[in-house]
Design an enzyme around this catalytic site. Structure first.
Site, short mmCIF file in Angstrom:
data_model
loop_
_atom_site.label_atom_id
_atom_site.label_comp_id
_atom_site.label_asym_id
_atom_site.label_seq_id
_atom_site.Cartn_x
_atom_site.Cartn_y
_atom_site.Cartn_z
N GLY A 1 -16.34 19.14 19.25
CA GLY A 1 -16.45 19.25 17.79
C GLY A 1 -17.38 18.17 17.27
N LEU B 1 -15.32 15.94 10.67
CA LEU B 1 -14.62 14.70 11.05
C LEU B 1 -15.52 13.82 11.92
CD1 LEU B 1 -11.98 13.06 11.05
CD2 LEU B 1 -11.36 14.25 13.16
N LYS C 1 -3.94 3.26 9.95
CA LYS C 1 -4.36 2.51 8.75
C LYS C 1 -3.66 1.15 8.77
CE LYS C 1 -5.12 6.57 5.75
NZ LYS C 1 -6.49 6.46 5.30
N HIS D 1 0.67 13.46 8.42
CA HIS D 1 0.57 12.11 7.88
C HIS D 1 1.80 11.64 7.10
CE1 HIS D 1 -3.45 12.71 9.12
NE2 HIS D 1 -3.92 13.29 8.04
C1 BG6 Z 1 -7.16 14.43 6.95
C2 BG6 Z 1 -6.99 15.74 6.24
O1 BG6 Z 1 -6.37 14.38 8.10
O2 BG6 Z 1 -6.78 13.38 6.07
C3 BG6 Z 1 -7.82 15.78 4.99
O3 BG6 Z 1 -7.39 16.82 7.11
C4 BG6 Z 1 -7.50 14.59 4.12
O4 BG6 Z 1 -7.58 16.99 4.27
C5 BG6 Z 1 -7.59 13.30 4.92
O5 BG6 Z 1 -8.42 14.56 3.04
C6 BG6 Z 1 -7.14 12.11 4.13
O6 BG6 Z 1 -7.36 10.95 4.88
P1 BG6 Z 1 -7.82 9.59 4.22
O7 BG6 Z 1 -7.88 8.63 5.34
O8 BG6 Z 1 -9.14 9.84 3.57
O9 BG6 Z 1 -6.75 9.29 3.21
#
Ligand code: BG6
Length: 487
Positions: A22, A27, A189, A247
């Site tokens: 990918g 990403l 994070k 998440h």
């Molecule tokens: C990704 C999701 O895993 O996390 C996205 O696929 C989302 O849809 C993103 O926008 C948010 O991550 P971060 O680190 O920008 O808060």
């Protein structure tokens, strides 16, 4: 380089060939290539080469240009062209569209292994949508690239319990669990890890971190961005699978878990998985699904799409620490603000001693708030006396911003931290087969019987039903008081 100027020789820091599936996707361009670039310039990372692969018909030159542009566009730090040229010289590309792509991939990888001295470790990064995972695993077997390798799997890991089990079986038939790194970048994070430091390195809050003192918890991750070219991916996934089952639930585990016996992968996983086992199956009547107006007009979206771009829900953890304390989770696209907060609302005290009109309790309970922004912040709000005669109360706060430490520049971006951990074989911040399967299990009632999707305006906070969901409590966002800036 280490202090003596030579490359890192720690265990797990042997040279690596990263095989990026990918490699031309969203990403890869936004996070993985800029992250690998930063790691390759740092003194933390071993020698590495990167073999990119995807369905796009590119050659190595075009891939290097793509990576060059992506690093310029998306790197969060200053980018020097000289360093960038050194980085892109480490990239090669193999298209998967050719019929002989397995052999071509194997040849490209072996060439890079040789370039690194012949005994480099392989790290396969599967940055592909769920339906492409099985074909990629087959390709790895065909190309004989499973030995001496580790694999990072992107989320969502499956789309429900059955597909997650099938995926786990397929991957376990090639890799043992120790070599599988299911990534959830929120756990990488810096402020997410700080939840563990804050909870377990201090005597102040842990004694009151339970149902006797806490009224409820919010994990709120509104995003301003809409789908911006990702709608086709989103159609088969939706906000719940994209954000919550991954998440938000992982963050919830860090907030809710018992102290682990040590900061080691198994001990942390055990405690997180205990939280997941204590979670009650989601109740669809306690879920609000939303879709922003205009989503159905985006390219790749069906005109009668039922995919949610927003979800808010109540979830419960039925154990001694948390029984009766609701956790409210919310996330969505196209919302009024981009934020990532965890808000702990403490029980309110009896207020009868204060005279009428004093203002006690009028701005909600005391809150401890974690802002999971890249440069993290924390705040503790409480009532204090307004200076002057009488007894008027105002909501005040103690605030801390990571910038104040003067070390904000040392923060590794989530993907950087996690890729580095995978190279070192450290799975502490990765999820496991059991944990992921349990999360799909608690999600099953919602996936089997989802409430209807409600439309919401762009730049709002989601459908109106979010207020009934949390009543008589209220969402913390939008904040009534803003964070204090730097003096
Ligand atoms: C990704 C999701 O895993 O996390 C996205 O696929 C989302 O849809 C993103 O926008 C948010 O991550 P971060 O680190 O920008 O808060």
């Amino acid at each position: 380089m280490n202090a003596e100027g030579s490359k890192d020789k720690r265990p797990g820091a042997e040279p690596h060939v990263v095989v990026l599936f990918g490699a031309t996707g969203d990403l890869a361009r936004r996070k993985l290539l800029p992250g690998l670039f930063h790691l390759s310039c740092s003194n933390m990372c071993p020698e590495m080469r990167i073999v990119g692969t995807s369905l796009d018909d590119l050659d190595t030159d075009a891939f290097r240009k793509l990576a060059h542009k992506a690093c310029h566009e998306f790197s969060s730090r200053d980018v020097s062209d000289e360093l960038l040229d050194q980085f892109t010289a480490k990239l090669t590309y193999v298209s998967q569209s050719a019929s002989s792509s397995s052999e071509a991939l194997a040849a490209a990888v072996h060439e890079q292994v040789e370039a690194l001295g012949g005994d480099a470790r392989l790290l396969h990064y599967l940055s592909v949508p769920p339906k492409a995972v099985m074909p990629v695993l087959e390709k790895l077997s065909e190309a004989n690239l499973v030995q001496h390798s580790r694999v990072i799997m992107e989320k969502p890991f499956g789309l429900d319990l059955d597909s997650a089990r099938e995926l786990n079986d397929a991957i376990h038939s090639r890799f043992d669990e120790e070599r599988i790194f299911r990534i959830d970048h929120f756990l990488g994070k810096e402020p997410a890890q700080n939840i563990l430091a804050f909870r377990f390195a201090n005597g102040l809050f842990e004694p009151i971190w339970n149902r006797n003192f806490i009224d409820h918890i919010q994990i709120d991750v509104p995003e301003k961005l809409t789908l911006e070219g990702r709608a086709q991916f989103y159609e088969s996934v939706g906000a719940f699978r994209d954000m919550v089952v991954t998440h938000l639930f992982q963050i919830l585990a860090f907030v809710a878990m018992e102290p682990p016996t040590e900061l080691a992968p198994q001990a942390i996983t055990d405690e997180k998985n205990k939280v997941f086992r204590s979670m009650r199956p989601l109740d669809p009547s306690q879920v609000v699904r939303g879709q922003y107006k205009g989503y159905r007009d985006e390219p790749g979206v069906s005109p009668d799409s039922d995919t949610e771009t927003f979800v808010a829900l109540k979830c419960e953890i039925d154990n001694w620490r948390w029984a009766g304390v609701p956790f409210y989770l919310r996330t969505g696209k196209g919302l009024a603000e981009g934020q990532r907060i965890i808000s702990i609302a403490f029980n309110e005290p009896p207020k009868s001693m204060f005279p009428p009109g004093s203002g006690v309790g009028q701005q909600g309970p005391d809150h401890l708030t974690f802002d999971l922004a890249d440069v993290a912040k924390m705040s503790l709000s409480f009532y204090g006396k307004r200076p002057g005669p009488g007894m008027k109360l105002d909501k005040l706060s103690l605030q801390f911003a990571m910038e104040e430490t003067g070390r904000a520049g040392d923060v590794l971006e989530a993907y950087e931290r996690l890729i580095l951990d995978a190279m070192r074989g450290d799975r502490t911040l990765y999820t496991t087969a059991d944990g992921v399967e349990r999360l799909w299990e608690v999600s099953a009632p919602l996936l089997d019987d989802p409430p209807p999707v409600r439309s919401y305006d762009l730049d709002s906070w989601g459908p109106n039903a979010i207020h009934q969901l949390i009543a008589p409590r209220a969402w913390r966002l939008p904040f009534e008081r803003v964070w204090r800036g730097k003096n």
